[in-house]
Scaffold this motif. Sequence first.
Motif, PDB file in Angstrom:
ATOM      1  N   ALA A  64      28.231  26.001  -4.668  1.00 54.86           N
ATOM      2  CA  ALA A  64      27.033  25.807  -3.849  1.00 54.86           C
ATOM      3  C   ALA A  64      26.063  24.842  -4.534  1.00 54.86           C
ATOM      4  CB  ALA A  64      26.356  27.148  -3.583  1.00 54.86           C
ATOM      5  N   TRP A  65      25.913  24.979  -5.837  1.00 55.43           N
ATOM      6  CA  TRP A  65      25.031  24.102  -6.611  1.00 55.43           C
ATOM      7  C   TRP A  65      25.514  22.656  -6.489  1.00 55.43           C
ATOM      8  CZ3 TRP A  65      22.571  25.986 -11.681  1.00 55.43           C
ATOM      9  CH2 TRP A  65      21.819  24.974 -12.283  1.00 55.43           C
ATOM     10  N   LEU A  66      26.816  22.460  -6.660  1.00 55.00           N
ATOM     11  CA  LEU A  66      27.366  21.112  -6.543  1.00 55.00           C
ATOM     12  C   LEU A  66      27.232  20.576  -5.115  1.00 55.00           C
ATOM     13  CD1 LEU A  66      30.520  21.415  -8.799  1.00 55.00           C
ATOM     14  CD2 LEU A  66      28.480  20.035  -9.240  1.00 55.00           C
ATOM     15  N   ALA A  67      27.394  21.447  -4.128  1.00 55.86           N
ATOM     16  CA  ALA A  67      27.242  21.006  -2.736  1.00 55.86           C
ATOM     17  C   ALA A  67      25.836  20.469  -2.495  1.00 55.86           C
ATOM     18  CB  ALA A  67      27.551  22.151  -1.781  1.00 55.86           C
ATOM     19  N   ALA A  79      30.425  17.161  -0.119  1.00 53.34           N
ATOM     20  CA  ALA A  79      29.524  18.197   0.388  1.00 53.34           C
ATOM     21  C   ALA A  79      30.184  18.978   1.511  1.00 53.34           C
ATOM     22  CB  ALA A  79      28.223  17.563   0.879  1.00 53.34           C
ATOM     23  N   GLY A  80      30.884  18.284   2.393  1.00 54.12           N
ATOM     24  CA  GLY A  80      31.598  18.964   3.482  1.00 54.12           C
ATOM     25  C   GLY A  80      32.729  19.837   2.975  1.00 54.12           C
ATOM     26  N   LEU A  81      33.468  19.347   1.987  1.00 57.07           N
ATOM     27  CA  LEU A  81      34.554  20.155   1.422  1.00 57.07           C
ATOM     28  C   LEU A  81      34.014  21.406   0.730  1.00 57.07           C
ATOM     29  CD1 LEU A  81      36.826  17.333  -0.013  1.00 57.07           C
ATOM     30  CD2 LEU A  81      37.317  18.823   1.923  1.00 57.07           C
ATOM     31  N   ALA A  82      32.928  21.256  -0.016  1.00 59.18           N
ATOM     32  CA  ALA A  82      32.333  22.415  -0.684  1.00 59.18           C
ATOM     33  C   ALA A  82      31.819  23.424   0.335  1.00 59.18           C
ATOM     34  CB  ALA A  82      31.202  21.965  -1.611  1.00 59.18           C
ATOM     35  N   THR A  83      31.174  22.940   1.377  1.00 60.02           N
ATOM     36  CA  THR A  83      30.665  23.836   2.418  1.00 60.02           C
ATOM     37  C   THR A  83      31.807  24.535   3.137  1.00 60.02           C
ATOM     38  OG1 THR A  83      28.771  22.373   2.675  1.00 60.02           O
ATOM     39  CG2 THR A  83      29.186  23.932   4.454  1.00 60.02           C
ATOM     40  N   LEU A  86      33.119  27.299   0.883  1.00 66.44           N
ATOM     41  CA  LEU A  86      32.227  28.458   0.905  1.00 66.44           C
ATOM     42  C   LEU A  86      32.334  29.219   2.223  1.00 66.44           C
ATOM     43  CD1 LEU A  86      29.111  26.892  -0.825  1.00 66.44           C
ATOM     44  CD2 LEU A  86      30.697  28.560  -1.801  1.00 66.44           C
ATOM     45  N   ALA A  87      32.482  28.506   3.329  1.00 67.52           N
ATOM     46  CA  ALA A  87      32.630  29.166   4.627  1.00 67.52           C
ATOM     47  C   ALA A  87      33.917  29.967   4.695  1.00 67.52           C
ATOM     48  CB  ALA A  87      32.588  28.129   5.746  1.00 67.52           C
ATOM     49  N   VAL A  88      34.989  29.437   4.128  1.00 66.40           N
ATOM     50  CA  VAL A  88      36.264  30.165   4.115  1.00 66.40           C
ATOM     51  C   VAL A  88      36.137  31.442   3.284  1.00 66.40           C
ATOM     52  CG1 VAL A  88      38.641  30.067   3.240  1.00 66.40           C
ATOM     53  CG2 VAL A  88      37.726  28.175   4.587  1.00 66.40           C
TER      54      VAL A  88
END
Length: 99
Positions: A64-67, A79-83, A86-88
């Motif tokens: 989340a911090w990196l996103a 940012a999309g991959l990190a989000t 996290l959603a998964v």
Amino acid sequence: MKNRERPFDQQVRANEAMARVLRGAGIAALVLGALGTVLPGPAGTATGWAAVGFVVATPLGRVAWLAVRWVDRRDWLFAGLATTLLAVVVLAGTIAMRQ
């Protein structure tokens, strides 16, 4: 060159802050895990689960911090991959708790 335009390995303050948080979370998980093994009854169980919570939440907090940093740098792919990651994890946790 603005700080947000520098590569991550050159952003010393942000990387040191992340390292401090991760180190603190690791120490907290270690202490709670040790307490969970020596405390009797419900107190030991609660501190053991808290240690597991730290072990699970720490990498998610880092993602989340990196996103947030990637959004700040306008790096929409990462940012999309990190989000998405996290959603998964949130979806999987929700499904697991409902079972």
